[in-house]
Design an enzyme around this catalytic site. Sequence first.
Site, mmCIF file in Angstrom:
data_model
loop_
_atom_site.group_PDB
_atom_site.id
_atom_site.type_symbol
_atom_site.label_atom_id
_atom_site.label_comp_id
_atom_site.label_asym_id
_atom_site.label_seq_id
_atom_site.Cartn_x
_atom_site.Cartn_y
_atom_site.Cartn_z
ATOM 1 C CD GLU A 129 14.293 24.223 60.746
ATOM 2 O OE1 GLU A 129 13.269 24.768 60.320
ATOM 3 O OE2 GLU A 129 14.371 22.992 60.967
ATOM 4 C CE LYS A 168 10.868 24.419 56.832
ATOM 5 N NZ LYS A 168 10.635 24.048 58.246
ATOM 6 C CB CYS A 227 13.718 21.383 58.397
ATOM 7 S SG CYS A 227 13.219 20.196 59.675
#
Length: 270
Positions: free
Chosen positions: A40, A107, A143
């Site tokens: 990321e 995300k 993440c």
Amino acid sequence: MRIALAQCNSGTDPDANLDLLERLTERAVADGAELVIFPEAMMCRFGVPLGDVAQPLDGPWAGGVARVAERTGAAVIAGMFTPSGDGRVRNTLVIAVPGEPVRGYHKIHLYDAFGFAESRTVAPGDEPVVVDVAGHRVGVATCYDIRFPALFVELARRGAELIAVPASWGAGPGKLEQWRLLASARALDCATYVAAVGQALPDDPGLRESAAPTGIGHSRISDPFGSVIADYGAQQQLSVHDLDLSVVEKARAASAVLANQRVIPTDPTE
């Protein structure tokens, strides 16, 4: 499938980070990698204003990633930032597969936790993404997404045999143990390989103490039975791994976690 995990540190210069991505991809492909997964925030690390570096998926940074993929013949997944249209940015994974249009995953779950408020500057996405790479289905997550099992189950239901999880994990008490546990737990949740690739622990002690999540390393591959088949340390590392994706079908037949899953009704009074 032969994949590479590129546990590295990005800086604040997108061009320099793209050069690093190109060099590491070339090294991985020289060792036979068909897919190279970067962390990321590969375009630019956290801890600086992200609106200044955000670019659309048809912009020069994602285009550079696509050119690396085309030239080397390997698919590349890497974290970047794209404009959201509301003054914030999106935390985006660029997915470049040779011969295919560039795809992006925004995300979904934002890191409003442990004293950090990602949603202040980042807008959430809302659509899971699975792509075809080298004849296999690869899902993606980013993440903090790794704390949400339902996303991983949905990716598996869409056919994912491998889920790539680029991350820039925050430091703090218990955080390493949580990262390790979550990577293996998500593989078990959906009987799918999980390749969780983190930013390496920064060399700069000041960045290690930053409130921004700048990485702790410890990338990990867990197989569909939850067994750890690759476990990195904190420092920068590029390694290539052979995954037997036929194990996915065996794991799903054995554990039946997808077939046996039932929807739990919510309390209508809530």
